[in-house]
Write a protein that holds these residues in place. Structure first.
Motif, PDB file in Angstrom:
ATOM      1  N   SER A  98     -66.114  20.429 -29.821  1.00 14.29           N
ATOM      2  CA  SER A  98     -67.540  20.515 -30.137  1.00 14.29           C
ATOM      3  C   SER A  98     -68.249  21.328 -29.060  1.00 14.29           C
ATOM      4  O   SER A  98     -67.922  21.230 -27.879  1.00 14.29           O
ATOM      5  CB  SER A  98     -68.135  19.107 -30.199  1.00 14.29           C
ATOM      6  N   GLY A  99     -69.211  22.144 -29.499  1.00 14.90           N
ATOM      7  CA  GLY A  99     -69.913  23.016 -28.564  1.00 14.90           C
ATOM      8  C   GLY A  99     -69.301  24.393 -28.448  1.00 14.90           C
ATOM      9  O   GLY A  99     -69.837  25.258 -27.754  1.00 14.90           O
ATOM     10  N   LEU A 116     -70.286  25.080 -39.783  1.00 19.13           N
ATOM     11  CA  LEU A 116     -70.790  25.369 -38.443  1.00 19.13           C
ATOM     12  C   LEU A 116     -72.309  25.552 -38.482  1.00 19.13           C
ATOM     13  O   LEU A 116     -72.897  25.743 -39.549  1.00 19.13           O
ATOM     14  CB  LEU A 116     -70.132  26.631 -37.881  1.00 19.13           C
ATOM     15  N   GLU A 117     -72.937  25.503 -37.325  1.00 21.60           N
ATOM     16  CA  GLU A 117     -74.383  25.657 -37.219  1.00 21.60           C
ATOM     17  C   GLU A 117     -74.712  27.091 -36.828  1.00 21.60           C
ATOM     18  O   GLU A 117     -74.464  27.509 -35.692  1.00 21.60           O
ATOM     19  CB  GLU A 117     -74.926  24.689 -36.165  1.00 21.60           C
ATOM     20  N   LEU A 118     -75.255  27.853 -37.776  1.00 23.38           N
ATOM     21  CA  LEU A 118     -75.574  29.251 -37.514  1.00 23.38           C
ATOM     22  C   LEU A 118     -76.727  29.375 -36.527  1.00 23.38           C
ATOM     23  O   LEU A 118     -77.737  28.683 -36.638  1.00 23.38           O
ATOM     24  CB  LEU A 118     -75.956  29.960 -38.809  1.00 23.38           C
ATOM     25  N   VAL A 163     -76.535  35.011 -40.833  1.00 25.82           N
ATOM     26  CA  VAL A 163     -75.645  36.124 -41.176  1.00 25.82           C
ATOM     27  C   VAL A 163     -76.507  37.342 -41.492  1.00 25.82           C
ATOM     28  O   VAL A 163     -77.277  37.337 -42.454  1.00 25.82           O
ATOM     29  CB  VAL A 163     -74.747  35.761 -42.386  1.00 25.82           C
ATOM     30  N   GLU A 164     -76.380  38.379 -40.695  1.00 17.78           N
ATOM     31  CA  GLU A 164     -77.257  39.541 -40.786  1.00 17.78           C
ATOM     32  C   GLU A 164     -76.466  40.829 -40.557  1.00 17.78           C
ATOM     33  O   GLU A 164     -75.327  40.804 -40.085  1.00 17.78           O
ATOM     34  CB  GLU A 164     -78.364  39.458 -39.732  1.00 17.78           C
ATOM     35  N   ALA A 177     -72.419  37.212 -37.511  1.00 17.98           N
ATOM     36  CA  ALA A 177     -73.193  36.040 -37.127  1.00 17.98           C
ATOM     37  C   ALA A 177     -72.516  35.355 -35.951  1.00 17.98           C
ATOM     38  O   ALA A 177     -71.378  35.654 -35.602  1.00 17.98           O
ATOM     39  CB  ALA A 177     -73.353  35.069 -38.301  1.00 17.98           C
ATOM     40  N   VAL A 178     -73.255  34.436 -35.368  1.00 11.88           N
ATOM     41  CA  VAL A 178     -72.737  33.552 -34.324  1.00 11.88           C
ATOM     42  C   VAL A 178     -73.096  32.132 -34.737  1.00 11.88           C
ATOM     43  O   VAL A 178     -74.221  31.865 -35.171  1.00 11.88           O
ATOM     44  CB  VAL A 178     -73.354  33.874 -32.946  1.00 11.88           C
TER      45      VAL A 178
END
Length: 270
Positions: free
Chosen positions: A191-192, A237-239, A244-245, A265-266
């Protein structure tokens, strides 16, 4: 073969593994970003595709810029000190370890690739700050277990890691398989941790035509996908904003970023 080409395969033990009779994605991309680690077949194909779709040069250049912004954000704003970069390709300016260690000199980076020319240039990647560490793994995306096993010799996989896979998943023909590979890698990280992905997209006729021409060249095929398929890599996951770009628009540093056929994206693992 030119004198330049002869110099490229002079490294002992590497020549037998380098096939110069057809283009290769790492060398082709290197040509597009202005590098010199490429052969005649890579340059010929690059010139053909420039005539079909000059915008692919912008994709190559802006994808590298996206990598820089993502790594700077993760090292500077998110406190990430470990990076696993799969499909790193040939070294150019501002590789992952250079960007991360400028922000945080104690950063530890592991690069993964299985291309012999990349292997020949591994020493260029293996420079590091005294406080940090940089390592290189000769391994295949299709073997996540081997990647994780070898990466654990440099990285502490009980602590957050940024997994970076840029312009690589397009080589996995089946989208479901590509998603599975990403899922398996992220499942082993705590996590993280973060996931950074970008790939070329089937968002214009020019990009689709360029992809078709590339795939006819004899190189390992690259499959451009929809934006929705790129987004699927981040399921669960948490964008991070802005989601997404287009790679030019992800935390853009200019007022009017260019339009390109590449999305990324990240995202953070909760």
């Amino acid at each position: 073969m030119s004198d330049h080409d002869s110099q490229l395969d002079s490294t002992a033990g590497i020549r037998a593994r380098i096939d110069t009779s057809k283009p290769h994605s790492a060398r082709f991309w290197n040509y597009f970003v202005g590098g010199k680690d490429n052969y005649e077949k890579d340059r010929e194909l690059g010139d053909q595709i420039k005539e079909i779709f000059p915008g692919l040069v912008d994709v190559a250049r802006t994808s590298r810029q996206f990598l820089g912004r993502a790594v700077r954000h993760l090292a500077g704003e998110q406190g990430v000190r470990q990076f696993l970069d799969i499909g790193t390709g040939l070294p150019t300016a501002d590789n992952t370890h250079q960007v991360a260690q400028r922000v945080a000199p104690d950063s530890r980076i592991v690069y993964v690739d299985n291309d012999p020319l990349v292997l020949a240039h591994a020493r260029a990647l293996l420079t590091s700050t005294p406080e940090g560490e940089t390592a290189y793994i000769d391994a295949d995306l299709y073997d996540p277990d081997a990647i994780l096993r070898e990466a654990s010799k440099t990285l502490d996989l009980s602590q957050p890691v940024a997994l970076i896979i840029l312009n690589t998943l397009g080589h996995v023909a089946d989208h479901g398989k590509a998603c599975d590979l990403v899922t398996r890698l992220m499942a082993a990280l705590p996590s993280g941790s973060f996931l950074v992905i970008s790939d070329s997209t089937a968002t214009s006729e020019g990009m689709i035509a360029a992809s078709n021409e590339y795939n006819r060249s004899g190189a390992i095929p690259y499959h451009v996908r929809s934006v929705e398929e790129i987004a699927a890599f981040f399921d669960g996951l948490e964008l991070l904003e802005p989601g997404v770009e287009q790679v030019t628009r992800w935390r853009a540093e200019t007022a009017d970023p260019a339009q390109v056929d590449a999305y990324g994206a990240v995202a953070r693992k909760p």
